[in-house]
Design a protein around this motif. Structure first.
Motif, PDB file in Angstrom:
ATOM      1  N   TYR A  53       1.382   4.107  -3.013  1.00 54.07           N
ATOM      2  CA  TYR A  53       1.122   5.529  -2.790  1.00 54.07           C
ATOM      3  C   TYR A  53       2.354   6.369  -3.130  1.00 54.07           C
ATOM      4  O   TYR A  53       2.247   7.462  -3.698  1.00 54.07           O
ATOM      5  CB  TYR A  53       0.733   5.776  -1.330  1.00 54.07           C
ATOM      6  CG  TYR A  53      -0.737   5.611  -1.032  1.00 54.07           C
ATOM      7  CD1 TYR A  53      -1.702   6.337  -1.714  1.00 54.07           C
ATOM      8  CD2 TYR A  53      -1.167   4.727  -0.038  1.00 54.07           C
ATOM      9  CE1 TYR A  53      -3.051   6.186  -1.428  1.00 54.07           C
ATOM     10  CE2 TYR A  53      -2.509   4.571   0.249  1.00 54.07           C
ATOM     11  CZ  TYR A  53      -3.443   5.297  -0.447  1.00 54.07           C
ATOM     12  OH  TYR A  53      -4.781   5.150  -0.170  1.00 54.07           O
ATOM     13  N   VAL A  54       3.533   5.876  -2.775  1.00 54.64           N
ATOM     14  CA  VAL A  54       4.767   6.630  -3.005  1.00 54.64           C
ATOM     15  C   VAL A  54       5.070   6.779  -4.488  1.00 54.64           C
ATOM     16  O   VAL A  54       5.497   7.841  -4.954  1.00 54.64           O
ATOM     17  CB  VAL A  54       5.946   5.953  -2.277  1.00 54.64           C
ATOM     18  CG1 VAL A  54       7.288   6.509  -2.762  1.00 54.64           C
ATOM     19  CG2 VAL A  54       5.821   6.133  -0.768  1.00 54.64           C
ATOM     20  N   ASP A  93     -11.214   8.229  -5.368  1.00 56.31           N
ATOM     21  CA  ASP A  93      -9.857   8.698  -5.628  1.00 56.31           C
ATOM     22  C   ASP A  93      -8.949   8.423  -4.432  1.00 56.31           C
ATOM     23  O   ASP A  93      -9.266   8.783  -3.297  1.00 56.31           O
ATOM     24  CB  ASP A  93      -9.884  10.202  -5.929  1.00 56.31           C
ATOM     25  CG  ASP A  93      -8.535  10.707  -6.409  1.00 56.31           C
ATOM     26  OD1 ASP A  93      -7.867   9.981  -7.160  1.00 56.31           O
ATOM     27  OD2 ASP A  93      -8.165  11.837  -6.029  1.00 56.31           O
ATOM     28  N   GLY A  94      -7.840   7.751  -4.690  1.00 54.56           N
ATOM     29  CA  GLY A  94      -6.871   7.450  -3.651  1.00 54.56           C
ATOM     30  C   GLY A  94      -7.095   6.140  -2.926  1.00 54.56           C
ATOM     31  O   GLY A  94      -6.282   5.751  -2.092  1.00 54.56           O
ATOM     32  N   THR A 110       0.825  -1.209   0.000  1.00 54.04           N
ATOM     33  CA  THR A 110       0.000   0.000   0.000  1.00 54.04           C
ATOM     34  C   THR A 110       0.859   1.259   0.000  1.00 54.04           C
ATOM     35  O   THR A 110       0.659   2.172  -0.814  1.00 54.04           O
ATOM     36  CB  THR A 110      -0.935   0.006   1.223  1.00 54.04           C
ATOM     37  OG1 THR A 110      -1.802  -1.121   1.161  1.00 54.04           O
ATOM     38  CG2 THR A 110      -1.765   1.281   1.269  1.00 54.04           C
ATOM     39  N   ILE A 111       1.822   1.326   0.900  1.00 50.18           N
ATOM     40  CA  ILE A 111       2.677   2.506   1.006  1.00 50.18           C
ATOM     41  C   ILE A 111       3.506   2.678  -0.258  1.00 50.18           C
ATOM     42  O   ILE A 111       3.649   3.798  -0.783  1.00 50.18           O
ATOM     43  CB  ILE A 111       3.603   2.396   2.235  1.00 50.18           C
ATOM     44  CG1 ILE A 111       2.776   2.306   3.527  1.00 50.18           C
ATOM     45  CG2 ILE A 111       4.558   3.582   2.286  1.00 50.18           C
ATOM     46  CD1 ILE A 111       1.813   3.442   3.739  1.00 50.18           C
ATOM     47  N   GLY A 114       2.958   5.633  -7.275  1.00 52.37           N
ATOM     48  CA  GLY A 114       1.872   5.527  -8.234  1.00 52.37           C
ATOM     49  C   GLY A 114       1.568   6.791  -9.005  1.00 52.37           C
ATOM     50  O   GLY A 114       1.032   6.720 -10.112  1.00 52.37           O
ATOM     51  N   PHE A 115       1.923   7.963  -8.477  1.00 49.15           N
ATOM     52  CA  PHE A 115       1.629   9.189  -9.214  1.00 49.15           C
ATOM     53  C   PHE A 115       2.627   9.408 -10.356  1.00 49.15           C
ATOM     54  O   PHE A 115       2.401  10.222 -11.246  1.00 49.15           O
ATOM     55  CB  PHE A 115       1.631  10.398  -8.265  1.00 49.15           C
ATOM     56  CG  PHE A 115       3.004  10.836  -7.828  1.00 49.15           C
ATOM     57  CD1 PHE A 115       3.658  11.864  -8.483  1.00 49.15           C
ATOM     58  CD2 PHE A 115       3.630  10.206  -6.764  1.00 49.15           C
ATOM     59  CE1 PHE A 115       4.925  12.271  -8.076  1.00 49.15           C
ATOM     60  CE2 PHE A 115       4.888  10.599  -6.355  1.00 49.15           C
ATOM     61  CZ  PHE A 115       5.545  11.632  -7.015  1.00 49.15           C
ATOM     62  N   ASN A 122      -7.428   3.015  -4.373  1.00 50.29           N
ATOM     63  CA  ASN A 122      -6.900   1.838  -5.045  1.00 50.29           C
ATOM     64  C   ASN A 122      -5.703   1.197  -4.327  1.00 50.29           C
ATOM     65  O   ASN A 122      -5.667  -0.031  -4.184  1.00 50.29           O
ATOM     66  CB  ASN A 122      -6.544   2.175  -6.489  1.00 50.29           C
ATOM     67  CG  ASN A 122      -6.173   0.946  -7.284  1.00 50.29           C
ATOM     68  OD1 ASN A 122      -4.996   0.626  -7.415  1.00 50.29           O
ATOM     69  ND2 ASN A 122      -7.163   0.251  -7.827  1.00 50.29           N
ATOM     70  N   PRO A 123      -4.710   1.969  -3.856  1.00 48.36           N
ATOM     71  CA  PRO A 123      -3.588   1.328  -3.162  1.00 48.36           C
ATOM     72  C   PRO A 123      -4.008   0.543  -1.923  1.00 48.36           C
ATOM     73  O   PRO A 123      -3.408  -0.494  -1.606  1.00 48.36           O
ATOM     74  CB  PRO A 123      -2.682   2.504  -2.795  1.00 48.36           C
ATOM     75  CG  PRO A 123      -2.991   3.541  -3.827  1.00 48.36           C
ATOM     76  CD  PRO A 123      -4.469   3.413  -4.067  1.00 48.36           C
ATOM     77  N   LEU A 124      -5.033   1.027  -1.219  1.00 51.68           N
ATOM     78  CA  LEU A 124      -5.519   0.297  -0.049  1.00 51.68           C
ATOM     79  C   LEU A 124      -6.133  -1.040  -0.453  1.00 51.68           C
ATOM     80  O   LEU A 124      -5.928  -2.059   0.220  1.00 51.68           O
ATOM     81  CB  LEU A 124      -6.551   1.135   0.706  1.00 51.68           C
ATOM     82  CG  LEU A 124      -6.024   2.315   1.524  1.00 51.68           C
ATOM     83  CD1 LEU A 124      -7.186   3.153   2.031  1.00 51.68           C
ATOM     84  CD2 LEU A 124      -5.162   1.824   2.674  1.00 51.68           C
TER      85      LEU A 124
END
Length: 238
Positions: free
Chosen positions: A57-58, A162-163, A53-54, A60-61, A165-167
């Motif tokens: 997030y780090v 939004d946001g 997950t982390i 994926g953008f 998906n990583p979770l």
């Protein structure tokens, strides 16, 4: 950075974070005199789910955050990434795995000196089977990675807040770890295993044993097979 360069770097950075946090929980559980020593499989599965997950997030953008050669191959098969990026992605992912593992070693440096069990030390870096059976072990890695890659592809057919998906991806990794990980330690990612195994080989780790290269092909071949099968089923369905 140019677009492709930034995207490739994101795979390196994300995989580095993934392995630092994922192998970090393995170190915390495996190594002597760690505050989390012997916390068990549930702690490892939770740690890996959170690590993914982390890491997503780090990174994926900046790019697709595959962080896994098997995912990259599967996504290339269904046209979600250009084939020209597959090899650069894989190299970046493996390099990130090596650097992440080195950082784990530095973080837990005194604990390696206190740990005499060579299996626990290798298990901090790379995966290994509970029962060695090459055919069974390949099948386990194939099945686990099939679930991973097919689920990721099907997630693309859904709309998430939004946001979020990583979770969801982290929950997927947690589920695979708890349900399918007990046999081989669920590499389901060639870079997650190969990169840290290379680090184990080259680092001057206290009480280090064999890097078990005779097993190392299984967490590479099994995940790639699983990804190919997932992509084929996805293409049949859609």
């Amino acid at each position: 950075m140019s677009g492709d360069t930034l995207t490739i770097f994101s795979e390196f950075l994300g995989t580095m974070i993934l392995v630092l946090l994922g192998d970090g929980v393995c170190a915390a559980v495996n190594l002597k005199k760690s505050k989390a020593e012997a916390a068990g499989w549930v702690a490892i599965a939770l740690g890996w789910g959170a690590a993914v997950t982390i890491a997503v997030y780090v990174s994926g953008f900046m790019g697709p955050a595959h962080l896994n050669p098997a995912v990259t191959v599967g996504m290339a098969m269904i046209g979600n990434v250009e084939w020209s990026l597959v090899l650069p992605f894989i190299i970046a992912q493996v390099a990130g795995g090596i650097v992440g593992a080195v950082l784990v070693w530095l973080t837990y440096l005194p604990h390696f000196k206190e740990t005499e069990d060579q299996g626990f030390i290798l298990g901090t870096f790379a995966t290994g089977p509970a029962i060695r059976n090459n055919i069974s072990n390949v099948m386990t890695e194939t099945i686990g990675t099939f679930v991973l890659v097919f689920a990721l592809m099907m997630f693309g057919q859904n709309t998430f807040t939004d946001g979020l998906n990583p979770l969801v991806v982290g929950v997927l990794i947690l589920s695979i770890g708890l349900s399918l990980g007990g046999s081989t330690g669920y590499a389901i990612n060639p870079a997650r295993d190969l990169g840290p195994r290379i680090a184990h080989q080259i680092l001057p780790i206290a009480n280090k044993g064999n890097s078990e290269w005779d097993y190392s092909w299984i967490p590479v071949v099994g995940p790639i097979l699983g990804a190919v099968l997932a992509a084929l089923l996805y293409m049949v369905i859609l």
